[in-house]
Design a protein around this motif. Sequence first.
Motif, PDB file in Angstrom:
ATOM      1  N   PHE A 146       0.833  -1.210   0.000  1.00  0.00           N
ATOM      2  CA  PHE A 146       0.000   0.000   0.000  1.00  0.00           C
ATOM      3  C   PHE A 146       0.868   1.260   0.000  1.00  0.00           C
ATOM      4  CE2 PHE A 146      -3.362  -2.655   2.401  1.00  0.00           C
ATOM      5  CZ  PHE A 146      -3.905  -3.088   1.205  1.00  0.00           C
ATOM      6  N   ALA A 147       1.965   1.228   0.757  1.00  0.00           N
ATOM      7  CA  ALA A 147       2.847   2.398   0.839  1.00  0.00           C
ATOM      8  C   ALA A 147       3.554   2.676  -0.482  1.00  0.00           C
ATOM      9  CB  ALA A 147       3.869   2.201   1.949  1.00  0.00           C
ATOM     10  N   SER A 148       3.678   1.651  -1.324  1.00  0.00           N
ATOM     11  CA  SER A 148       4.375   1.819  -2.596  1.00  0.00           C
ATOM     12  C   SER A 148       3.479   2.307  -3.728  1.00  0.00           C
ATOM     13  CB  SER A 148       5.020   0.487  -3.015  1.00  0.00           C
ATOM     14  OG  SER A 148       4.017  -0.443  -3.434  1.00  0.00           O
ATOM     15  N   LEU A 149       2.171   2.388  -3.485  1.00  0.00           N
ATOM     16  CA  LEU A 149       1.240   2.785  -4.542  1.00  0.00           C
ATOM     17  C   LEU A 149       1.411   4.262  -4.887  1.00  0.00           C
ATOM     18  CD1 LEU A 149      -1.970   0.960  -3.251  1.00  0.00           C
ATOM     19  CD2 LEU A 149      -0.541   0.280  -5.193  1.00  0.00           C
ATOM     20  N   SER A 150       0.962   4.588  -6.069  1.00  0.00           N
ATOM     21  CA  SER A 150       1.042   5.976  -6.533  1.00  0.00           C
ATOM     22  C   SER A 150       0.163   6.868  -5.660  1.00  0.00           C
ATOM     23  CB  SER A 150       0.579   6.057  -7.993  1.00  0.00           C
ATOM     24  OG  SER A 150       0.297   7.385  -8.363  1.00  0.00           O
ATOM     25  N   GLU A 151       0.763   7.944  -5.144  1.00  0.00           N
ATOM     26  CA  GLU A 151       0.007   8.866  -4.295  1.00  0.00           C
ATOM     27  C   GLU A 151      -1.078   9.575  -5.072  1.00  0.00           C
ATOM     28  OE1 GLU A 151       0.791  12.327  -0.936  1.00  0.00           O
ATOM     29  OE2 GLU A 151       2.437  11.607  -2.203  1.00  0.00           O
ATOM     30  N   GLY A 152      -0.839   9.800  -6.353  1.00  0.00           N
ATOM     31  CA  GLY A 152      -1.849  10.465  -7.163  1.00  0.00           C
ATOM     32  C   GLY A 152      -3.084   9.610  -7.374  1.00  0.00           C
ATOM     33  N   ASP A 153      -2.889   8.292  -7.510  1.00  0.00           N
ATOM     34  CA  ASP A 153      -4.018   7.391  -7.766  1.00  0.00           C
ATOM     35  C   ASP A 153      -4.624   6.815  -6.488  1.00  0.00           C
ATOM     36  OD1 ASP A 153      -3.721   7.675 -10.541  1.00  0.00           O
ATOM     37  OD2 ASP A 153      -2.234   6.059 -10.618  1.00  0.00           O
ATOM     38  N   PHE A 154      -3.811   6.615  -5.459  1.00  0.00           N
ATOM     39  CA  PHE A 154      -4.291   5.969  -4.233  1.00  0.00           C
ATOM     40  C   PHE A 154      -3.837   6.754  -3.006  1.00  0.00           C
ATOM     41  CE2 PHE A 154      -3.571   2.661  -7.446  1.00  0.00           C
ATOM     42  CZ  PHE A 154      -4.840   2.083  -7.520  1.00  0.00           C
ATOM     43  N   PRO A 155      -4.259   8.016  -2.873  1.00  0.00           N
ATOM     44  CA  PRO A 155      -3.769   8.829  -1.748  1.00  0.00           C
ATOM     45  C   PRO A 155      -4.190   8.298  -0.390  1.00  0.00           C
ATOM     46  CG  PRO A 155      -5.588   9.928  -2.873  1.00  0.00           C
ATOM     47  CD  PRO A 155      -5.200   8.766  -3.724  1.00  0.00           C
ATOM     48  N   HIS A 156      -5.388   7.723  -0.299  1.00  0.00           N
ATOM     49  CA  HIS A 156      -5.880   7.267   1.004  1.00  0.00           C
ATOM     50  C   HIS A 156      -5.238   5.942   1.412  1.00  0.00           C
ATOM     51  CE1 HIS A 156      -8.621  10.576   0.808  1.00  0.00           C
ATOM     52  NE2 HIS A 156      -9.167  10.117  -0.301  1.00  0.00           N
ATOM     53  N   LEU A 157      -5.057   5.044   0.464  1.00  0.00           N
ATOM     54  CA  LEU A 157      -4.375   3.798   0.780  1.00  0.00           C
ATOM     55  C   LEU A 157      -2.940   4.067   1.233  1.00  0.00           C
ATOM     56  CD1 LEU A 157      -5.572   1.287  -1.962  1.00  0.00           C
ATOM     57  CD2 LEU A 157      -5.769   0.998   0.500  1.00  0.00           C
ATOM     58  N   ARG A 158      -2.264   5.012   0.571  1.00  0.00           N
ATOM     59  CA  ARG A 158      -0.896   5.354   0.975  1.00  0.00           C
ATOM     60  C   ARG A 158      -0.883   5.983   2.371  1.00  0.00           C
ATOM     61  NH1 ARG A 158       3.758   6.221  -2.221  1.00  0.00           N
ATOM     62  NH2 ARG A 158       4.186   8.010  -0.863  1.00  0.00           N
ATOM     63  N   ALA A 159      -1.830   6.892   2.605  1.00  0.00           N
ATOM     64  CA  ALA A 159      -1.853   7.590   3.887  1.00  0.00           C
ATOM     65  C   ALA A 159      -2.125   6.637   5.051  1.00  0.00           C
ATOM     66  CB  ALA A 159      -2.901   8.699   3.853  1.00  0.00           C
ATOM     67  N   LEU A 160      -2.913   5.599   4.794  1.00  0.00           N
ATOM     68  CA  LEU A 160      -3.300   4.663   5.859  1.00  0.00           C
ATOM     69  C   LEU A 160      -2.531   3.353   5.787  1.00  0.00           C
ATOM     70  CD1 LEU A 160      -7.180   5.184   5.723  1.00  0.00           C
ATOM     71  CD2 LEU A 160      -5.552   6.256   7.294  1.00  0.00           C
TER      72      LEU A 160
END
Length: 271
Positions: free
Chosen positions: A210-224
Motif C-alpha cells: 500500500f505504501a508503494s502505490l502511486s500517491e496520485g491514484d491511491f492517496p488514502h491507501l498510501r496515507a493509511l
Amino acid sequence: MTDAAADTPASPPPTPWERERPARAHVTPARTPLSRERVVEAAFSVLDRQGLDGLSMRQVAAELGVTVSALYAHVRSKDDLLELMYTRLFDGFEMPEADPERWREQVRDYARAGRRRLLSHRDMARIAMAHVPFTAELLPHVESLLAVFRTAGLPDRIAAEAGDLIATYIDGFVLEEGMWRDRAAGHCRGDSSAARPDWREMAEEMRNYFASLSEGDFPHLRALAGLMVADSSDERFDIGLEIILRGLASYLPPEGAAGAGPDGPSAPDTA
C-alpha cells in the motif's frame, strides 16, 4: 532329589488367618460406561485433530473404541452432536445482571468471552454459524444479552437485531482467524496446497505494498498504509467491536428525552 533342591527352602504353609481366604480371582478393569458427555469429549478430540471436515460419527466411535451404533443411544445424529458440542462451550458461563451504566463494558466482556470459546476448539466458528442458538439450554444466555441492550435504553427494534449482529461479528472474525491458522499450519508442514505466509508476514507485505502505490491514484491507501492491517488479532477484534458499540450507542435516546420509538430515538418536537 539333588543337593540344590534339598537346600531350597520349602514354601511356608498358609497362615491361620489366610486359610479360609478364597483364591484371588483375576479382575478385569471395569470399562467406563459410554455416556453423552464421553461422546462429546471424543468428538472434540477428533475435531481438534482433524477439523470439521474430518469429523464423522465413525471417527468418534473409533476414538471411543465402540461401534457406530453404540453412539446413537446417546446422540440422534451428527447434527445433534454438533449442537451438543456448541452448547457445551457455554458450560459455566453466566452473564452478569444488566447494568445500564456499564452496558458497553458488559457487551465487550460477552464478545471477548465468545471469541475465546470459539478459539478453544478447531473449526468451532463454522459449527456456530450453522447452529441456531435458540435451544432450551442457550435461551437464558440470549435473554441475558437482550436484557443488557434493553436496560441500556436501546429501542426494541435495535435491541432485537443487536444480539445477532454481535454473534455474527464474533463468528465471522474467528472463522477468518481459523482459516489463517490452518493456512499457517499447512505452510509449516510444507503442504503446497495450503502454504501461505503467516499473518505477520502477510500484514507486513500488505503494508509495504500500500505504501508503494502511486500517491496520485491511491492517496488514502498510501496515507493509511501503516494502519490498514493490524499485527494483533486482539487489537483488530477490539477495534471492530468498538465500531459496533458506538453505532449502537447512537440509537440511545438523548438524556432527558421522553422516550424512543420502536425504530430509534424519538424525533424532537419541532411544532
